[in-house]
Design an enzyme around this catalytic site. Structure first.
Site, PDB file in Angstrom:
ATOM      1  CB  CYS A 142      61.525  27.876  36.573  1.00 16.64           C
ATOM      2  SG  CYS A 142      59.856  27.969  35.887  1.00 16.64           S
ATOM      3  CG  HIS A 187      59.087  25.848  39.893  1.00 18.12           C
ATOM      4  ND1 HIS A 187      60.076  26.775  39.634  1.00 18.12           N
ATOM      5  CD2 HIS A 187      59.664  24.876  40.654  1.00 18.12           C
ATOM      6  CE1 HIS A 187      61.203  26.388  40.197  1.00 18.12           C
ATOM      7  NE2 HIS A 187      60.978  25.234  40.813  1.00 18.12           N
ATOM      8  CG  ASN A 196      63.582  23.439  42.815  1.00 12.64           C
ATOM      9  OD1 ASN A 196      63.526  24.462  42.149  1.00 12.64           O
ATOM     10  ND2 ASN A 196      62.530  22.963  43.472  1.00 12.64           N
TER      11      ASN A 196
END
Length: 360
Positions: A14, A119, A134
């Site tokens: 991520c 994250h 995202n």
């Protein structure tokens, strides 16, 4: 939104997706970020060695894993910050006192990096509109100017750390295009997990039993409501039956009382001789109404009560007391006793009349 660069989640990369979505291109790979992390680890090792390579702190540091990366693909905030320095970009904590004193409206910024646990994701302004980039989403999510501050506040409440990206971002095609046009988004993009679960449910065939259960008993909450309604109606019916039974019992008691009263009157009338000559006295007795009978009966008992009172007043005269009728021992007689006494009076009157006729 096809011109917007958006990397989707792969493994635990991520941090890489966050940086590339921010810069709008494939600027960093896992290998490059790992190199930055190793460089940070070496710098930390050298600082620890200044205290002595034979010290307990140094030996403990060498035994611990890296805090800048792990085998899953996670990279720390230090790695992301150093990667952005290559492009002249700096990270400032959004809720820090230094930044809050500036009083800058979020819509006047250019981008934010958000982190929760392991994250990372980017929120960036492209053209004149804001987008949530995202990597867990299937595509970019449009965020209005009025919703941006609320969105950031919500992330903070959920435990996210938010960093403001300061500096000039590299030029990108999406930013240039969205400077001229504005886009609209009719439907929010789904999470990758939601899309995968939905597609899997569509691919998996359902058994005939499951389909029959769903058709006949849909899980919409009405089954429970129907059961509650059925129980309520059953209880209501039982309550009505109990009320009806009580009403019937009350009617039965009243009927019994009326029947007893009627039978007493009929017994009184039947006890009278049927072959008595119709004299004025007997015709008057046969034609007595219930009201007249009640008055005569009341007068009889009043007379009895007066005689009893005289007996009590003249208790010192035995000769007189012996001739007085016996008083009612109970003081108050029941209606049945009063009716019996009235019947006796009527029978006595009839007998006297018969004796008179025989003498003649």
């Amino acid at each position: 939104m096809e011109s917007i660069f958006h990397e989707r989640q792969e493994g635990s990369l991520c941090a890489q997706h966050c940086l590339n979505n921010l810069l709008q291109g494939e600027y960093f790979s896992p290998v490059e970020l790992s190199s930055i992390a190793q460089q940070l680890d070496e710098e930390e090792r050298m600082r620890m060695a200044e205290g002595g390579v034979s010290s307990e702190e140094y030996r403990t540091f060498l035994q611990q894993p890296s805090v800048n990366m792990d085998d899953s693909g996670f990279f720390s905030i230090q790695v992301i910050s150093n990667a952005l320095k290559v492009w002249g970009l700096e990270l400032i904590l959004f809720n820090s006192p230094e930044y809050q004193r500036l009083g800058i409206d979020p819509i006047n910024e250019k981008s934010f990096i958000c982190n929760y646990k392991e994250h990372w994701f980017t929120v960036r302004k492209l053209g004149k509109q804001w987008f949530n980039l995202n990597s867990l989403l299937m595509g970019p999510e449009l965020i209005s100017d009025t919703y941006l501050a609320l969105f950031l506040a919500q992330l903070q409440q959920e435990g996210y750390s938010i960093f403001v990206v300061k500096g000039d971002l590299p030029d990108c095609e999406a930013d240039q295009l969205l400077q001229m046009i504005r886009v609209q988004q009719m439907q929010r993009p789904k999470l990758i997990g939601e899309e995968t679960a939905q597609s899997r449910d569509q691919r998996l065939p359902r058994s005939d039993v499951d389909q029959a259960i769903e058709v006949n008993h849909p899980f919409d909450g009405t089954g429970m409501l129907d059961e509650d309604e059925e129980n309520f109606q059953r209880a209501l019916a039982l309550s009505r039956q109990e009320i009806d039974m009580e009403d019937e019992e009350a009617d039965l008691r009243r009927a019994i009382q009326l029947s007893m009263q009627g039978s007493r009157r009929s017994e009184f009338l039947d006890s009278l001789p049927q072959n008595v000559p119709q004299s004025p006295h007997t015709s008057q007795t046969d034609s007595l109404s219930s009201e007249e009978l009640r008055r005569r009966r009341q007068a009889y008992f009043e007379k009895q009560q007066q005689q009893q009172d005289r007996t009590l007043n003249l208790h010192d005269k035995p000769s007189l007391s012996s001739s007085t009728p016996e008083a009612d021992p109970g003081g108050d007689m029941s209606e049945e006793d009063m009716l019996q006494a009235a019947m006796n009076m009527s029978l006595e009157s009839v007998r006297n009349h018969l004796n008179t006729e025989e003498d003649k």
